[in-house]
Each structure stands twice: as structure tokens, then as C-alpha cells.
Design a protein around this motif. Structure first.
Motif, PDB file in Angstrom:
ATOM      1  N   PRO A 174      13.358  17.331  29.287  1.00 64.36           N
ATOM      2  CA  PRO A 174      14.135  18.489  28.848  1.00 64.36           C
ATOM      3  C   PRO A 174      15.443  18.646  29.608  1.00 64.36           C
ATOM      4  O   PRO A 174      15.572  18.229  30.758  1.00 64.36           O
ATOM      5  CB  PRO A 174      13.192  19.667  29.121  1.00 64.36           C
ATOM      6  CG  PRO A 174      12.245  19.178  30.154  1.00 64.36           C
ATOM      7  CD  PRO A 174      12.088  17.704  29.920  1.00 64.36           C
ATOM      8  N   ASP A 175      16.405  19.268  28.948  1.00 60.82           N
ATOM      9  CA  ASP A 175      17.648  19.646  29.603  1.00 60.82           C
ATOM     10  C   ASP A 175      17.488  20.959  30.360  1.00 60.82           C
ATOM     11  O   ASP A 175      18.247  21.256  31.281  1.00 60.82           O
ATOM     12  CB  ASP A 175      18.762  19.787  28.562  1.00 60.82           C
ATOM     13  CG  ASP A 175      19.074  18.454  27.900  1.00 60.82           C
ATOM     14  OD1 ASP A 175      19.550  17.550  28.608  1.00 60.82           O
ATOM     15  OD2 ASP A 175      18.824  18.316  26.684  1.00 60.82           O
ATOM     16  N   VAL A 176      16.494  21.744  29.962  1.00 62.51           N
ATOM     17  CA  VAL A 176      16.223  23.013  30.623  1.00 62.51           C
ATOM     18  C   VAL A 176      14.766  23.389  30.363  1.00 62.51           C
ATOM     19  O   VAL A 176      14.204  23.028  29.315  1.00 62.51           O
ATOM     20  CB  VAL A 176      17.180  24.123  30.110  1.00 62.51           C
ATOM     21  CG1 VAL A 176      16.933  24.431  28.636  1.00 62.51           C
ATOM     22  CG2 VAL A 176      17.066  25.394  30.947  1.00 62.51           C
ATOM     23  N   ALA A 177      14.145  24.076  31.324  1.00 59.46           N
ATOM     24  CA  ALA A 177      12.758  24.544  31.180  1.00 59.46           C
ATOM     25  C   ALA A 177      12.733  26.058  31.340  1.00 59.46           C
ATOM     26  O   ALA A 177      13.338  26.600  32.273  1.00 59.46           O
ATOM     27  CB  ALA A 177      11.865  23.889  32.228  1.00 59.46           C
ATOM     28  N   LEU A 178      12.021  26.727  30.439  1.00 59.63           N
ATOM     29  CA  LEU A 178      11.943  28.185  30.441  1.00 59.63           C
ATOM     30  C   LEU A 178      10.486  28.632  30.469  1.00 59.63           C
ATOM     31  O   LEU A 178       9.613  27.969  29.905  1.00 59.63           O
ATOM     32  CB  LEU A 178      12.612  28.773  29.199  1.00 59.63           C
ATOM     33  CG  LEU A 178      14.039  28.334  28.862  1.00 59.63           C
ATOM     34  CD1 LEU A 178      14.497  28.998  27.571  1.00 59.63           C
ATOM     35  CD2 LEU A 178      14.982  28.670  30.002  1.00 59.63           C
ATOM     36  N   ALA A 179      10.237  29.770  31.105  1.00 61.72           N
ATOM     37  CA  ALA A 179       8.899  30.360  31.097  1.00 61.72           C
ATOM     38  C   ALA A 179       9.016  31.857  31.351  1.00 61.72           C
ATOM     39  O   ALA A 179       9.962  32.317  31.997  1.00 61.72           O
ATOM     40  CB  ALA A 179       8.008  29.716  32.166  1.00 61.72           C
ATOM     41  N   GLN A 180       8.049  32.591  30.843  1.00 68.24           N
ATOM     42  CA  GLN A 180       7.950  34.020  31.133  1.00 68.24           C
ATOM     43  C   GLN A 180       6.552  34.319  31.651  1.00 68.24           C
ATOM     44  O   GLN A 180       5.595  33.624  31.330  1.00 68.24           O
ATOM     45  CB  GLN A 180       8.265  34.864  29.887  1.00 68.24           C
ATOM     46  CG  GLN A 180       7.340  34.645  28.707  1.00 68.24           C
ATOM     47  CD  GLN A 180       7.773  35.425  27.466  1.00 68.24           C
ATOM     48  OE1 GLN A 180       8.884  35.936  27.368  1.00 68.24           O
ATOM     49  NE2 GLN A 180       6.881  35.538  26.492  1.00 68.24           N
ATOM     50  N   HIS A 181       6.458  35.357  32.497  1.00 71.67           N
ATOM     51  CA  HIS A 181       5.177  35.743  33.094  1.00 71.67           C
ATOM     52  C   HIS A 181       5.047  37.251  33.050  1.00 71.67           C
ATOM     53  O   HIS A 181       6.005  37.984  33.299  1.00 71.67           O
ATOM     54  CB  HIS A 181       5.083  35.258  34.538  1.00 71.67           C
ATOM     55  CG  HIS A 181       3.683  35.261  35.091  1.00 71.67           C
ATOM     56  ND1 HIS A 181       2.948  36.423  35.265  1.00 71.67           N
ATOM     57  CD2 HIS A 181       2.883  34.243  35.500  1.00 71.67           C
ATOM     58  CE1 HIS A 181       1.761  36.116  35.764  1.00 71.67           C
ATOM     59  NE2 HIS A 181       1.695  34.797  35.899  1.00 71.67           N
ATOM     60  N   THR A 182       3.858  37.721  32.734  1.00 73.39           N
ATOM     61  CA  THR A 182       3.630  39.162  32.702  1.00 73.39           C
ATOM     62  C   THR A 182       3.711  39.760  34.110  1.00 73.39           C
ATOM     63  O   THR A 182       3.410  39.101  35.101  1.00 73.39           O
ATOM     64  CB  THR A 182       2.249  39.495  32.120  1.00 73.39           C
ATOM     65  OG1 THR A 182       1.225  38.989  32.985  1.00 73.39           O
ATOM     66  CG2 THR A 182       2.069  38.913  30.727  1.00 73.39           C
ATOM     67  N   ASN A 183       4.124  41.029  34.163  1.00 70.15           N
ATOM     68  CA  ASN A 183       3.953  41.815  35.386  1.00 70.15           C
ATOM     69  C   ASN A 183       3.626  43.250  34.991  1.00 70.15           C
ATOM     70  O   ASN A 183       3.559  43.578  33.800  1.00 70.15           O
ATOM     71  CB  ASN A 183       5.172  41.723  36.315  1.00 70.15           C
ATOM     72  CG  ASN A 183       6.405  42.415  35.771  1.00 70.15           C
ATOM     73  OD1 ASN A 183       6.361  43.142  34.787  1.00 70.15           O
ATOM     74  ND2 ASN A 183       7.537  42.178  36.410  1.00 70.15           N
ATOM     75  N   SER A 184       3.411  44.102  35.961  1.00 70.69           N
ATOM     76  CA  SER A 184       2.889  45.445  35.680  1.00 70.69           C
ATOM     77  C   SER A 184       3.972  46.461  35.353  1.00 70.69           C
ATOM     78  O   SER A 184       3.678  47.648  35.239  1.00 70.69           O
ATOM     79  CB  SER A 184       2.050  45.933  36.862  1.00 70.69           C
ATOM     80  OG  SER A 184       2.799  45.871  38.066  1.00 70.69           O
ATOM     81  N   PHE A 185       5.219  46.035  35.167  1.00 70.28           N
ATOM     82  CA  PHE A 185       6.271  46.956  34.756  1.00 70.28           C
ATOM     83  C   PHE A 185       6.006  47.450  33.320  1.00 70.28           C
ATOM     84  O   PHE A 185       5.168  46.896  32.613  1.00 70.28           O
ATOM     85  CB  PHE A 185       7.628  46.269  34.832  1.00 70.28           C
ATOM     86  CG  PHE A 185       8.100  45.961  36.233  1.00 70.28           C
ATOM     87  CD1 PHE A 185       7.513  46.563  37.337  1.00 70.28           C
ATOM     88  CD2 PHE A 185       9.122  45.052  36.451  1.00 70.28           C
ATOM     89  CE1 PHE A 185       7.941  46.278  38.628  1.00 70.28           C
ATOM     90  CE2 PHE A 185       9.558  44.760  37.735  1.00 70.28           C
ATOM     91  CZ  PHE A 185       8.966  45.378  38.821  1.00 70.28           C
ATOM     92  N   PRO A 186       6.709  48.489  32.877  1.00 72.03           N
ATOM     93  CA  PRO A 186       6.449  49.026  31.532  1.00 72.03           C
ATOM     94  C   PRO A 186       6.687  47.993  30.435  1.00 72.03           C
ATOM     95  O   PRO A 186       7.640  47.208  30.498  1.00 72.03           O
ATOM     96  CB  PRO A 186       7.455  50.179  31.422  1.00 72.03           C
ATOM     97  CG  PRO A 186       7.769  50.566  32.825  1.00 72.03           C
ATOM     98  CD  PRO A 186       7.705  49.293  33.613  1.00 72.03           C
ATOM     99  N   ALA A 187       5.816  48.001  29.449  1.00 68.88           N
ATOM    100  CA  ALA A 187       5.996  47.122  28.291  1.00 68.88           C
ATOM    101  C   ALA A 187       7.317  47.458  27.607  1.00 68.88           C
ATOM    102  O   ALA A 187       7.663  48.621  27.431  1.00 68.88           O
ATOM    103  CB  ALA A 187       4.831  47.288  27.325  1.00 68.88           C
ATOM    104  N   GLY A 188       8.054  46.417  27.243  1.00 68.95           N
ATOM    105  CA  GLY A 188       9.362  46.607  26.655  1.00 68.95           C
ATOM    106  C   GLY A 188      10.488  46.305  27.618  1.00 68.95           C
ATOM    107  O   GLY A 188      11.665  46.314  27.236  1.00 68.95           O
TER     108      GLY A 188
END
Length: 421
Positions: A174-188
Motif C-alpha cells: 500500500p501507499d498508505v495504511a488507515l485504521a480506526q479504533h473505538t474509544n469511550s468518547f461520545p458517539a458521533g
């Protein structure tokens, strides 16, 4: 959706409500039927099935149970989206109607409860849903989309296993790798930190050796329990007295094991601990100090042989490269609004996503890793932010908000890196 979104985002996300029932069903299924690290056989099969149905070229069994889906769509950059699939050996206490009641054998052969108490079911569901949205809207982008469903994040072995199995050689690098991870901040809400965002983690084991004896004859022993207690107390001085104030460093002893019965002095004790740092030279100093202290306490106790100090698991710090991070966060801000996308301080949690990414002076590819709030906003406000976080048995995402925002966020992030048609 806001009026600020670019047109291709709008077209791609226009199908969100159409695919959402399938993603919601996948999420509740994964939540109710979690699998331990490197045992994600059924989860991987579900991911592979969805990707195949969306037109991806799918390879299963990468690095054990990992799944790679490739969708080539004209010339352009190769963008990797990663989601992790494994659950924790933890008993869920959320009371949800789809709460996990699963028990499974761990590697020691013990039956343990299993639950998705770190949001990996959200990650996997959003990964699959984003793949579906981008496949359906491929007239709006160009390049190669690389979907990586990774095993074994909780044990810090899945990323390395997939890389060792040719993730960047058998498939397009890949030219770039992306990921997201949950945390306990407000949804949205979305949060991020440029540069070093998560700490390096080194998990260390110390084995201390003594001489066993009857509990009534302590003079016949060299007690490893007393030795271990002395080591534990002395280790607390490393960060307090050897690390420059203001530098981030953590030494936490999580496990002490020794003995089998109250009236038997054992001949061995074992300490398991974790070191969290951002700078390698600080880790090296701490590891050297741990070894020095363990040896000194063993010598002070007249131990029959020196202790063994070894690294069991390790991963480097997660680094958000400047350019992709700027592009991703700008796109997220444009889509969600500045009041919902915030920069936060770096965290001392750790992730093996770091192994895919670039670090200054090192290998890997440029990367961006950001956080997805999942707590019911009304609950977050009522509790003034004092809500369960990852690895709590009460960690319960606000399902619809979390999934819908997660699908939008990962799609928008991916489109910020993919080429235009």
C-alpha cells in the motif's frame, strides 16, 4: 450528512442506509459469537464471504486467520484499510440482549469467557461495510483498495504474522495504511493525534530462582517470594528516579506467580510486567534498569542462580505521518464539522497496527490511525465522561450511532487517499 461533503463522498455514502441492515446483523452476530486471538476462524469466514460478494479478490489464511481483499479500480494509489477481529478472555457484563455467553479454550487449554470488550466487532463490521460502500460506488474513485481483516491484535502477534506471511509482498504494497479504533468518547465524535499517537509496548517476564523449603523452616530456604516483593517495590523507582521528568514512561507489574500451598516456600517466582514508552532510548534504559535491579535483588538474597529477564511480546509506537493525517482529518472535519473532530493528546495504550506503518528513519508505509467515539452521548454527559472504556466488562457501544458514524468515517478517510475517477 452535511452540505460540506464533496460529491463523490455523497454518492458513495448514499448507499449507507441500504447496506446498514446487513452490517448491523453482522455486528450483533460478531458480538454474540466472539473468538479469541488467532482463533478467529468463523469471524474470518464471515468477512471473506462479504468481501467476495462485493467483488473483491479474497485470500484467507494470511498469517493464520487473516483475510485480505483486493479491489483494483483503474490506476491510482493502493490504500489499505485494516480492522482487527479478535476478542478478549473476559466475561461480558453489559446486559445487552446480544451479549456474549461464549466460553472457549485458551492456549493453555483452560476454558475462559470470551467477549468483544475492545470494539473489534465494530472495527470489523465497519471495515466490511466500508468495503461494500466503496465497491458499490467505485465509479467515484480510482486505485486499489486493500481490505485487511487482522487476527491477534490483543496478543500483539497478528500484524507481524500477516507481514511475515507476505502481506506487503504477495499483495500490492500500500501507499498508505488507515485504521480506526473505538474509544469511550461520545458517539458521533472523531479524535486523533499527529505524530506518535500510541506508545510502544514491551511485555517482560522476570524469573527469580530460590531454594524451596517447608514453611516452618524458613532458614532452609532462599525465598523467591520475598525476592519478588523486593523487586516489585524497587521497580517503582525507575520512572520516578531515573527518567527525566516530563518524559512519558510506564512500568506496570500485572502478574506475580509463585507457590502452590501456604506452608511450602517455593523455589521460583515469576513477574510479568509491561513497559510503555514513545522513545526507544527510554525503553532501553528501563529494560536495562529492570535487569540490573532483578540481578541485584537476587544477589542480595543469595539466590542459587541469576534471574532470567526476557521480552515476551513487543510492538513499536504508532506513528501518524503528517501528510496522510492532515488529509484524513481535513476530510473528516469537512464531513462531520470541526466541533466533532478534535485533536487529543497521545495515549499510552499500544497497537500492533504500528508494524504496518512508517516510523521516522524506519520501514513500513505512511499511515493514519484515529479514534471513533462510541458512548451514548446522553450517558457520557450524565456521567461527566466517567464511562466504561475498552477492556471493561461493561464496555457497550451505542450500536447504531457507532456503526453509522464508523462507516462514514472510514469511507471518507479512504476516499481522501484514493484517486479521483
Amino acid at each position: 450528512m452535511t452540505t460540506k461533503q464533496v460529491s463523490r463522498e455523497g454518492v458513495v455514502l448514499n448507499n449507507l442506509n441500504t447496506i446498514y441492515p446487513a452490517i448491523e446483523a453482522l455486528y450483533t452476530d460478531l458480538h454474540e459469537h466472539p473468538e479469541l486471538s488467532m482463533q478467529e476462524v468463523k469471524t474470518a469466514a464471515k468477512v471473506a464471504s462479504h468481501l467476495k460478494s462485493s467483488g473483491f479478490d479474497v485470500t484467507s489464511g494470511v498469517g493464520g486467520t487473516g483475510v485480505v481483499g483486493i479491489l483494483c479500480n483503474r490506476s491510482g494509489p493502493t490504500v489499505m484499510l485494516r480492522g482487527d477481529m479478535d476478542a478478549l478472555p473476559l466475561e461480558e457484563q453489559t446486559g445487552l440482549p446480544y451479549a456474549s455467553k461464549v466460553k472457549a479454550k485458551n492456549r493453555a487449554g483452560e476454558m475462559v469467557p470470551v467477549a468483544h470488550m475492545c470494539g473489534h466487532d465494530v472495527h470489523t463490521s465497519c471495515l466490511v461495510g466500508t468495503a461494500m460502500l466503496l465497491a458499490q460506488g467505485k465509479q467515484n474513485w480510482s486505485g486499489t483498495l486493500m481490505i485487511v481483516a487482522q487476527p491477534g491484535e490483543e496478543t500483539m502477534e497478528g500484524a507481524r504474522a500477516m507481514l511475515n506471511d507476505g502481506l506487503f509482498t504477495r499483495f500490492p504494497k500500500p501507499d498508505v495504511a488507515l485504521a480506526q479504533h473505538t474509544n469511550s468518547f461520545p458517539a458521533g465524535t472523531i479524535s486523533y493525534h499527529p505524530g506518535y499517537t500510541l506508545a510502544a509496548e514491551h511485555n517482560v517476564r522476570i524469573r527469580l530462582f530460590g531454594i524451596g523449603a517447608h514453611g516452618s523452616l524458613p532458614q532452609k530456604s532462599i525465598d523467591p517470594v520475598v525476592m519478588a516483593a523486593a523487586v516489585v517495590m524497587r521497580l517503582q523507582t525507575i520512572v520516578a528516579r531515573e527518567i527525566t521528568p516530563g518524559k512519558i514512561a510506564i512500568v506496570t507489574i500485572g502478574v506475580i506467580k509463585s507457590g502452590t500451598r501456604y506452608n511450602i516456600i517455593p523455589d521460583e517466582a515469576e513477574l510479568d510486567l509491561t513497559i510503555r514508552t514513545f522513545e526507544d532510548e527510554i525503553f532501553q534504559h528501563i529494560y536495562s534498569a529492570i535487569t540490573r535491579i532483578a540481578r541485584a535483588e537476587a544477589a542480595a538474597s543469595n539466590a542459587p542462580k541469576p534471574p532470567e529477564v526476557s521480552i515476551m511480546e513487543a510492538t513499536q509506537a504508532t506513528y501518524n505521518d503528517p501528510e496522510p493525517t492532515r488529509q484524513v482529518t481535513a476530510a473528516l472535519t469537512q464531513h462531520f464539522g470541526a466541533n466533532r473532530v478534535k485533536e487529543i493528546p497521545a495515549m499510552t495504550a499500544s497497537e500492533d497496527f504500528s508494524l504496518y506503518g512508517h516510523i521516522p528513519g524506519g520501514a513500513g508505509v505512511p499511515s493514519c490511525y484515529y479514534f471513533l467515539g462510541i458512548t451514548n452521548p446522553e450517558l457520557y454527559k450524565r456521567k461527566k465522561g466517567d464511562v466504561p472504556g475498552p477492556h471493561s466488562p461493561y464496555y457497550a457501544p451505542d450500536r447504531d450511532r457507532s456503526l453509522k458514524i464508523g462507516l462514514q468515517a472510514l469511507s471518507v478517510a479512504a476516499l481522501s487517499q484514493l484517486g479521483k475517477p
